[in-house]
Write a protein that holds these residues in place. Structure first.
Motif, PDB file in Angstrom:
ATOM      1  N   THR A 249       0.822  -1.206   0.000  1.00 19.31           N
ATOM      2  CA  THR A 249       0.000   0.000   0.000  1.00 19.31           C
ATOM      3  C   THR A 249       0.857   1.256   0.000  1.00 19.31           C
ATOM      4  O   THR A 249       2.040   1.223   0.343  1.00 19.31           O
ATOM      5  N   PHE A 250       0.246   2.380  -0.361  1.00 20.87           N
ATOM      6  CA  PHE A 250       0.945   3.658  -0.357  1.00 20.87           C
ATOM      7  C   PHE A 250       1.390   4.043   1.048  1.00 20.87           C
ATOM      8  O   PHE A 250       2.329   4.812   1.228  1.00 20.87           O
ATOM      9  N   ALA A 251       0.742   3.487   2.069  1.00 23.24           N
ATOM     10  CA  ALA A 251       1.143   3.731   3.454  1.00 23.24           C
ATOM     11  C   ALA A 251       2.386   2.942   3.841  1.00 23.24           C
ATOM     12  O   ALA A 251       2.912   3.105   4.944  1.00 23.24           O
ATOM     13  N   GLY A 252       2.859   2.070   2.933  1.00 19.80           N
ATOM     14  CA  GLY A 252       4.064   1.304   3.208  1.00 19.80           C
ATOM     15  C   GLY A 252       3.816  -0.003   3.937  1.00 19.80           C
ATOM     16  O   GLY A 252       4.719  -0.527   4.589  1.00 19.80           O
ATOM     17  N   ILE A 253       2.619  -0.553   3.823  1.00 15.08           N
ATOM     18  CA  ILE A 253       2.243  -1.771   4.531  1.00 15.08           C
ATOM     19  C   ILE A 253       1.973  -2.894   3.525  1.00 15.08           C
ATOM     20  O   ILE A 253       1.265  -2.690   2.536  1.00 15.08           O
ATOM     21  N   TRP A 254       2.532  -4.076   3.800  1.00 16.13           N
ATOM     22  CA  TRP A 254       2.178  -5.261   3.010  1.00 16.13           C
ATOM     23  C   TRP A 254       0.872  -5.840   3.544  1.00 16.13           C
ATOM     24  O   TRP A 254       0.721  -6.035   4.748  1.00 16.13           O
TER      25      TRP A 254
END
Length: 357
Positions: A249-254
């Motif tokens: 995700t754009f939030a940096g979460i897999w």
């Protein structure tokens, strides 16, 4: 409507710009950074866009472009100035060319001086312009290497940028002080290097005496950027995790697919980071889930093994997203979040234990 995002790479203080037509979803990306390709790809996917072009405003000396890697991942074309000397681009841009995306376009203006292949990009209605390393906020790019020319820069700024409306917002490729945007009117009056009544001779003398050190990455960045970022380092840096079909995700979460998780419950460690009353509450829990509340996770991470991947879960997916960050900081690499948490799990009718609701 125009979709516009200003993105930042802290390591090189580089701004990357995403522009898209909201009706067609067609997009362009200006000055992408190699290390941020995964982030940019996630944003493009989340917004439902189709990347047509990456455009580098010049051959950068302080970072490696993400153009080649984005082409590899999205099918976008690489565009750069015809005067840049770069190899491997799909389109070589000249003064007056247009880069179209949907009903919108960027006009190319040659603005040499920092390098001989610098361009600026002006939005069709002249409300926005992207000046690369030519004109910065209350400054300019340096002119002491890569065929730089202070006099050429002075003329380029005055003829190609200062001729835009005073209200036109200017977005540079870099800023080292946290400034994000300026305008033509501001720079015409307040730029200490070439604004106001300063003449070409004033500017040339000023630039000659800057005495700046060479960029730290120049020996790596310039050769790589002359190949549009091709094979700059191991491409597996962008490889997807192999243990499950994950989404970044754009939030940096897999994030993990609930269906895959349900089919592979015993192949992973499921860590439920809710509170004990929630774990035993109406939503139930995923079979084989282990309760470690979020507040305890950092201290109890050693109870988990690095031999099997970890999936974190909570009520709605927010706390468990933070749990993946905590676990990565503790040295766990194979970690993913169950997006939507138990609410989504139950809504999809997936298997649960101890449910009363």
């Amino acid at each position: 409507m125009l979709i516009f995002r200003q993105l930042f790479d802290q390591q090189s203080s580089t701004y990357t710009y995403l522009l898209a037509d909201s009706v067609t979803g067609e997009a362009v990306l200006i000055d992408p950074v190699f290390e941020q390709v995964r982030r940019e790809t996630a944003l493009i996917e989340e917004l439902g866009l189709r990347l047509l072009y990456t455009i580098d405003t010049h051959v950068h000396a302080d970072h490696v472009t993400g153009a080649w890697m984005l082409k590899r991942h999205t099918g976008s074309q690489i565009a750069i100035s015809a005067a840049s000397g770069a190899e491997g681009a799909d389109r070589y841009l000249s003064h007056g060319d247009r880069c179209e995306f949907g009903a919108r376009h960027l006009q190319v203006r040659a603005t040499p001086g920092h390098t001989n292949g610098c361009i600026s990009l002006v939005l069709d209605d002249e409300t926005l312009a992207f000046t690369g390393d030519c004109l910065l906020i209350r400054g300019t790019g340096r002119t002491d290497f890569q065929h730089g020319d202070a006099r050429a820069m002075f003329r380029a700024v005055h003829q190609q940028i200062f001729t835009l409306p005073n209200t036109c917002l200017l977005y540079p490729a870099h800023d080292y002080r946290g400034l994000t945007v300026t305008s033509v009117g501001e720079e015409r009056h307040f730029n200490p290097r070439l604004g106001g009544e300063l003449c070409e001779d004033d500017f040339s003398v000023h630039m000659t005496n800057l005495r700046l050190p060479h960029p730290k990455q120049i020996d790596v960045a310039v050769p790589a950027n002359l190949k549009c970022g091709l094979a700059t380092r191991d491409p597996t840096q962008m490889a997807e995790p192999e243990w499950a079909p994950l989404t970044y995700t754009f939030a940096g979460i897999w994030e993990i697919n609930p269906q895959w998780l349900e089919e592979n419950l015993r192949a992973v460690q499921i860590v439920d980071v809710r509170e004990p009353d929630e774990f035993d509450g109406a939503l139930g829990r995923i079979p084989a889930a282990r309760l470690i509340s979020l507040g305890d996770l950092a201290d109890r991470a050693a109870e988990l093994t690095k031999e099997r991947p970890i999936v974190t879960v909570c009520r709605a997916g927010g706390r468990s997203a933070q749990a993946t960050v905590i676990l990565r900081q503790a040295g766990f690499e194979a970690v993913a979040n169950l997006a939507g948490g138990m609410l989504r799990w139950r809504a999809e009718g997936r298997v649960v234990e101890n449910a009363s609701g």
